[in-house]
Design a protein around this motif. Sequence first.
Motif, PDB file in Angstrom:
ATOM      1  N   GLU A   1       0.941  -1.308  -0.007  1.00  0.00           N
ATOM      2  CA  GLU A   1      -0.035   0.031   0.032  1.00  0.00           C
ATOM      3  C   GLU A   1       1.111   1.363  -0.014  1.00  0.00           C
ATOM      4  O   GLU A   1       1.876   1.028   0.577  1.00  0.00           O
ATOM      5  CB  GLU A   1      -0.949   0.136   1.274  1.00  0.00           C
ATOM      6  N   VAL A   2       0.285   2.185  -0.556  1.00  0.00           N
ATOM      7  CA  VAL A   2       1.174   3.603  -1.033  1.00  0.00           C
ATOM      8  C   VAL A   2       0.355   4.727  -0.284  1.00  0.00           C
ATOM      9  O   VAL A   2      -0.686   4.729  -0.577  1.00  0.00           O
ATOM     10  CB  VAL A   2       1.686   3.741  -2.294  1.00  0.00           C
ATOM     11  N   ALA A   3       1.024   5.649   0.438  1.00  0.00           N
ATOM     12  CA  ALA A   3       0.386   6.818   0.814  1.00  0.00           C
ATOM     13  C   ALA A   3       1.282   8.036   0.282  1.00  0.00           C
ATOM     14  O   ALA A   3       2.599   8.164   0.374  1.00  0.00           O
ATOM     15  CB  ALA A   3       0.108   7.026   2.263  1.00  0.00           C
ATOM     16  N   ASN A   4       0.758   9.198  -0.272  1.00  0.00           N
ATOM     17  CA  ASN A   4       1.641  10.212  -0.725  1.00  0.00           C
ATOM     18  C   ASN A   4       1.410  11.351   0.284  1.00  0.00           C
ATOM     19  O   ASN A   4       0.354  11.705   0.729  1.00  0.00           O
ATOM     20  CB  ASN A   4       1.154  10.657  -2.150  1.00  0.00           C
ATOM     21  N   THR A   5       2.578  11.978   0.177  1.00  0.00           N
ATOM     22  CA  THR A   5       2.542  13.421   1.023  1.00  0.00           C
ATOM     23  C   THR A   5       3.580  14.271   0.321  1.00  0.00           C
ATOM     24  O   THR A   5       4.084  13.755  -0.603  1.00  0.00           O
ATOM     25  CB  THR A   5       3.075  13.203   2.596  1.00  0.00           C
ATOM     26  N   PRO A   6       3.255  15.372   0.622  1.00  0.00           N
ATOM     27  CA  PRO A   6       3.978  16.468  -0.563  1.00  0.00           C
ATOM     28  C   PRO A   6       5.531  15.933  -0.690  1.00  0.00           C
ATOM     29  O   PRO A   6       5.929  16.251  -1.629  1.00  0.00           O
ATOM     30  CB  PRO A   6       3.786  17.998   0.143  1.00  0.00           C
ATOM     31  N   GLY A   7       6.170  15.514   0.555  1.00  0.00           N
ATOM     32  CA  GLY A   7       7.646  15.357   0.288  1.00  0.00           C
ATOM     33  C   GLY A   7       8.005  13.861   0.237  1.00  0.00           C
ATOM     34  O   GLY A   7       9.317  13.669   0.197  1.00  0.00           O
ATOM     35  N   THR A   8       7.147  13.098   0.767  1.00  0.00           N
ATOM     36  CA  THR A   8       7.517  11.474   1.053  1.00  0.00           C
ATOM     37  C   THR A   8       6.209  10.825   0.326  1.00  0.00           C
ATOM     38  O   THR A   8       5.193  10.968   0.412  1.00  0.00           O
ATOM     39  CB  THR A   8       7.430  11.398   2.495  1.00  0.00           C
ATOM     40  N   ILE A   9       6.850   9.645  -0.041  1.00  0.00           N
ATOM     41  CA  ILE A   9       6.191   8.535  -0.649  1.00  0.00           C
ATOM     42  C   ILE A   9       6.092   7.450   0.349  1.00  0.00           C
ATOM     43  O   ILE A   9       7.295   7.024   0.834  1.00  0.00           O
ATOM     44  CB  ILE A   9       6.463   7.984  -1.797  1.00  0.00           C
ATOM     45  N   HIS A  10       5.063   7.077   1.277  1.00  0.00           N
ATOM     46  CA  HIS A  10       5.139   6.096   2.166  1.00  0.00           C
ATOM     47  C   HIS A  10       4.592   4.779   1.628  1.00  0.00           C
ATOM     48  O   HIS A  10       3.673   4.599   1.128  1.00  0.00           O
ATOM     49  CB  HIS A  10       4.207   6.489   3.183  1.00  0.00           C
ATOM     50  N   VAL A  11       5.296   3.588   1.928  1.00  0.00           N
ATOM     51  CA  VAL A  11       4.930   2.298   1.468  1.00  0.00           C
ATOM     52  C   VAL A  11       4.986   1.215   2.651  1.00  0.00           C
ATOM     53  O   VAL A  11       5.794   1.269   3.739  1.00  0.00           O
ATOM     54  CB  VAL A  11       6.251   1.763   0.630  1.00  0.00           C
ATOM     55  N   ARG A  12       3.845   0.296   2.841  1.00  0.00           N
ATOM     56  CA  ARG A  12       3.583  -0.574   3.901  1.00  0.00           C
ATOM     57  C   ARG A  12       3.245  -1.893   3.163  1.00  0.00           C
ATOM     58  O   ARG A  12       2.665  -1.847   2.154  1.00  0.00           O
ATOM     59  CB  ARG A  12       2.826  -0.253   4.864  1.00  0.00           C
ATOM     60  N   ASP A  13       3.457  -2.780   3.790  1.00  0.00           N
ATOM     61  CA  ASP A  13       2.870  -4.315   3.534  1.00  0.00           C
ATOM     62  C   ASP A  13       1.342  -4.373   3.915  1.00  0.00           C
ATOM     63  O   ASP A  13       0.986  -4.034   4.936  1.00  0.00           O
ATOM     64  CB  ASP A  13       3.598  -5.457   4.452  1.00  0.00           C
ATOM     65  N   SER A  14       0.609  -4.567   2.811  1.00  0.00           N
ATOM     66  CA  SER A  14      -0.927  -4.702   3.045  1.00  0.00           C
ATOM     67  C   SER A  14      -1.447  -5.840   4.146  1.00  0.00           C
ATOM     68  O   SER A  14      -2.456  -5.741   4.617  1.00  0.00           O
ATOM     69  CB  SER A  14      -1.558  -5.000   1.663  1.00  0.00           C
ATOM     70  N   LYS A  15      -0.462  -6.784   4.232  1.00  0.00           N
ATOM     71  CA  LYS A  15      -0.530  -7.780   5.542  1.00  0.00           C
ATOM     72  C   LYS A  15      -0.344  -7.546   6.757  1.00  0.00           C
ATOM     73  O   LYS A  15      -0.843  -8.050   7.656  1.00  0.00           O
ATOM     74  CB  LYS A  15      -0.189  -9.238   4.912  1.00  0.00           C
ATOM     75  N   ASN A  16       0.235  -6.390   6.922  1.00  0.00           N
ATOM     76  CA  ASN A  16       1.112  -5.871   7.984  1.00  0.00           C
ATOM     77  C   ASN A  16       1.038  -4.538   8.218  1.00  0.00           C
ATOM     78  O   ASN A  16       1.981  -3.737   8.194  1.00  0.00           O
ATOM     79  CB  ASN A  16       2.344  -6.611   8.352  1.00  0.00           C
ATOM     80  N   THR A  17      -0.260  -3.839   8.399  1.00  0.00           N
ATOM     81  CA  THR A  17      -0.335  -2.577   8.151  1.00  0.00           C
ATOM     82  C   THR A  17       0.212  -1.752   9.377  1.00  0.00           C
ATOM     83  O   THR A  17       0.434  -0.789   9.185  1.00  0.00           O
ATOM     84  CB  THR A  17      -1.636  -2.191   7.931  1.00  0.00           C
ATOM     85  N   GLU A  18       0.619  -2.674  10.643  1.00  0.00           N
ATOM     86  CA  GLU A  18       1.107  -1.878  11.655  1.00  0.00           C
ATOM     87  C   GLU A  18       2.711  -1.992  11.794  1.00  0.00           C
ATOM     88  O   GLU A  18       3.397  -1.738  12.573  1.00  0.00           O
ATOM     89  CB  GLU A  18       0.405  -2.369  13.056  1.00  0.00           C
ATOM     90  N   GLY A  19       3.226  -2.814  10.706  1.00  0.00           N
ATOM     91  CA  GLY A  19       4.616  -3.114  10.797  1.00  0.00           C
ATOM     92  C   GLY A  19       5.388  -2.139  10.110  1.00  0.00           C
ATOM     93  O   GLY A  19       5.066  -1.052  10.149  1.00  0.00           O
ATOM     94  N   PRO A  20       6.770  -2.344   9.848  1.00  0.00           N
ATOM     95  CA  PRO A  20       7.553  -1.269   9.277  1.00  0.00           C
ATOM     96  C   PRO A  20       7.133  -1.119   8.068  1.00  0.00           C
ATOM     97  O   PRO A  20       6.383  -1.283   7.249  1.00  0.00           O
ATOM     98  CB  PRO A  20       8.817  -2.305   8.980  1.00  0.00           C
ATOM     99  N   ARG A  21       7.147   0.349   7.713  1.00  0.00           N
ATOM    100  CA  ARG A  21       7.192   1.024   6.489  1.00  0.00           C
ATOM    101  C   ARG A  21       8.475   1.668   5.972  1.00  0.00           C
ATOM    102  O   ARG A  21       9.306   1.852   6.672  1.00  0.00           O
ATOM    103  CB  ARG A  21       6.210   2.234   6.953  1.00  0.00           C
TER     104      ARG A  21
END
Length: 61
Positions: A24-44
């Motif tokens: 899963e990806v989330a965009n902010t003005p200066g950063t693209i955040h990426v996480r595992d869809s199976k472990n949404t509270e895990g490392p990003r």
Amino acid sequence: MHRNPELDWFKSSYSNGGGETCVEVANTPGTIHVRDSKNTEGPRLAFAPAAWAGFVRTQRG
């Protein structure tokens, strides 16, 4: 680890819908955040927009 509740996460349109191997990806003005869809509270991961664009370009092969 700080979690940003305001992030708007989404899955790729190429996702199989089953959530088996998705990120899963989330965009902010200066950063693209990426996480595992199976472990949404895990490392990003966090990328600068240019670095993320370079990564995506290499995956389109």
